[in-house]
Scaffold this motif. Structure first.
Motif, mmCIF file in Angstrom:
data_model
loop_
_atom_site.group_PDB
_atom_site.id
_atom_site.type_symbol
_atom_site.label_atom_id
_atom_site.label_comp_id
_atom_site.label_asym_id
_atom_site.label_seq_id
_atom_site.Cartn_x
_atom_site.Cartn_y
_atom_site.Cartn_z
ATOM 1 N N GLU A 47 0.810 -1.224 0.000
ATOM 2 C CA GLU A 47 0.000 0.000 0.000
ATOM 3 C C GLU A 47 0.841 1.271 0.000
ATOM 4 O O GLU A 47 0.334 2.370 -0.140
ATOM 5 C CB GLU A 47 -0.970 0.016 1.185
ATOM 6 C CG GLU A 47 -0.308 0.129 2.542
ATOM 7 C CD GLU A 47 0.143 -1.210 3.144
ATOM 8 O OE1 GLU A 47 0.517 -1.202 4.328
ATOM 9 O OE2 GLU A 47 0.128 -2.241 2.430
ATOM 10 N N GLY A 48 2.164 1.141 0.161
ATOM 11 C CA GLY A 48 3.058 2.290 0.165
ATOM 12 C C GLY A 48 3.360 2.765 1.571
ATOM 13 O O GLY A 48 2.747 2.330 2.554
ATOM 14 N N ILE A 49 4.304 3.683 1.656
ATOM 15 C CA ILE A 49 4.782 4.175 2.946
ATOM 16 C C ILE A 49 5.398 5.550 2.732
ATOM 17 O O ILE A 49 5.940 5.839 1.663
ATOM 18 C CB ILE A 49 5.805 3.181 3.547
ATOM 19 C CG1 ILE A 49 6.176 3.543 4.983
ATOM 20 C CG2 ILE A 49 7.040 3.050 2.655
ATOM 21 C CD1 ILE A 49 6.987 2.437 5.691
ATOM 22 N N ASN A 83 -0.783 10.552 -1.172
ATOM 23 C CA ASN A 83 -1.188 9.864 0.052
ATOM 24 C C ASN A 83 -2.662 10.184 0.291
ATOM 25 O O ASN A 83 -3.001 11.330 0.590
ATOM 26 C CB ASN A 83 -0.332 10.327 1.230
ATOM 27 C CG ASN A 83 -0.616 9.561 2.504
ATOM 28 O OD1 ASN A 83 -1.631 8.890 2.625
ATOM 29 N ND2 ASN A 83 0.286 9.678 3.460
ATOM 30 N N PRO A 84 -3.555 9.186 0.175
ATOM 31 C CA PRO A 84 -4.978 9.470 0.329
ATOM 32 C C PRO A 84 -5.364 9.932 1.734
ATOM 33 O O PRO A 84 -6.389 10.584 1.907
ATOM 34 C CB PRO A 84 -5.659 8.140 -0.013
ATOM 35 C CG PRO A 84 -4.608 7.103 0.091
ATOM 36 C CD PRO A 84 -3.285 7.783 -0.122
ATOM 37 N N SER A 85 -4.553 9.642 2.731
ATOM 38 C CA SER A 85 -4.890 10.044 4.102
ATOM 39 C C SER A 85 -4.209 11.344 4.525
ATOM 40 O O SER A 85 -4.504 11.860 5.599
ATOM 41 C CB SER A 85 -4.540 8.917 5.086
ATOM 42 O OG SER A 85 -3.150 8.692 5.090
ATOM 43 N N ASP A 86 -3.316 11.885 3.684
ATOM 44 C CA ASP A 86 -2.616 13.122 4.022
ATOM 45 C C ASP A 86 -2.144 13.779 2.729
ATOM 46 O O ASP A 86 -1.140 13.365 2.141
ATOM 47 C CB ASP A 86 -1.427 12.826 4.940
ATOM 48 C CG ASP A 86 -0.646 14.071 5.325
ATOM 49 O OD1 ASP A 86 -1.024 15.196 4.912
ATOM 50 O OD2 ASP A 86 0.355 13.927 6.049
ATOM 51 N N GLY A 87 -2.879 14.789 2.301
ATOM 52 C CA GLY A 87 -2.568 15.452 1.040
ATOM 53 C C GLY A 87 -1.217 16.147 1.011
ATOM 54 O O GLY A 87 -0.721 16.496 -0.055
ATOM 55 N N ARG A 88 -0.603 16.340 2.181
ATOM 56 C CA ARG A 88 0.703 17.014 2.224
ATOM 57 C C ARG A 88 1.865 16.068 1.973
ATOM 58 O O ARG A 88 2.979 16.494 1.730
ATOM 59 C CB ARG A 88 0.897 17.691 3.585
ATOM 60 C CG ARG A 88 -0.116 18.793 3.859
ATOM 61 C CD ARG A 88 -0.060 19.225 5.297
ATOM 62 N NE ARG A 88 -0.461 18.082 6.123
ATOM 63 C CZ ARG A 88 -0.152 17.916 7.390
ATOM 64 N NH1 ARG A 88 0.574 18.816 8.016
ATOM 65 N NH2 ARG A 88 -0.561 16.873 8.063
#
Length: 159
Positions: A47-49, A83-88
């Motif tokens: 899922e990535g990191i 990152n779908p949970s953190d746009g930054r």
């Protein structure tokens, strides 16, 4: 007579392991992976990191990991995705070429460990593995932040 520090012995074994992995990767067509950059592959989940979490798991500074990620991205092993949970932030994921490195490295690691078991004995080698895993587990249970550091995609959390 002064005893050798365990940390030195582990570092020397790790260096021998790394030399074997690098040679096997070069033989498998991955000779463009720089020696310090191979540390990335065991820690990138499907899922990535983030680079920050990757650095934490690999036990290196974020700046060092960012340099490795940049190099491996240029070489076609990694890519950055939103990152779908953190746009930054962005997630680091393996490309098809990057995913091909993992079985080559794992096979080389298996061969190295079989050789080391033959140099000692299979029983002694497994006893060493059990002792080290037990120590890491206890560290993960008792040291603040250690459980997060003691994580890889191959073994999962040790604690």
């Amino acid at each position: 007579m002064r005893r050798s520090r365990l940390s030195l012995l582990l570092r020397l074994l790790h260096r021998e392991y790394t030399v074997g992995i690098e040679a096997a990767l070069a033989e498998a067509g991955f000779g463009d992976i720089r020696s310090g950059d191979a540390k990335v592959f065991p820690f990138v989940p499907p899922e990535g990191i983030t680079v920050r979490d990757l650095a934490l798991r690999a036990g290196v500074r974020k700046q060092t990991m960012a340099q490795s990620v940049d190099q491996l991205e240029r070489s076609g092993y990694l890519e950055r995705r939103p990152n779908p949970s953190d746009g930054r932030s962005r997630l680091i994921v393996l490309t098809d070429r990057g995913r091909a490195v993992q079985p080559a490295a794992a096979g080389a690691g298996d061969r190295i460990e079989r050789r080391w078991a033959d140099l000692t004995s299979p029983e002694d080698f497994e006893a060493l593995r059990t002792l080290l895993l037990g120590l890491l587990t206890r560290i993960g249970e008792t040291a603040p932040g250690a459980a997060e550091r003691l994580t890889s995609i191959d073994e999962g959390r040790l604690a």
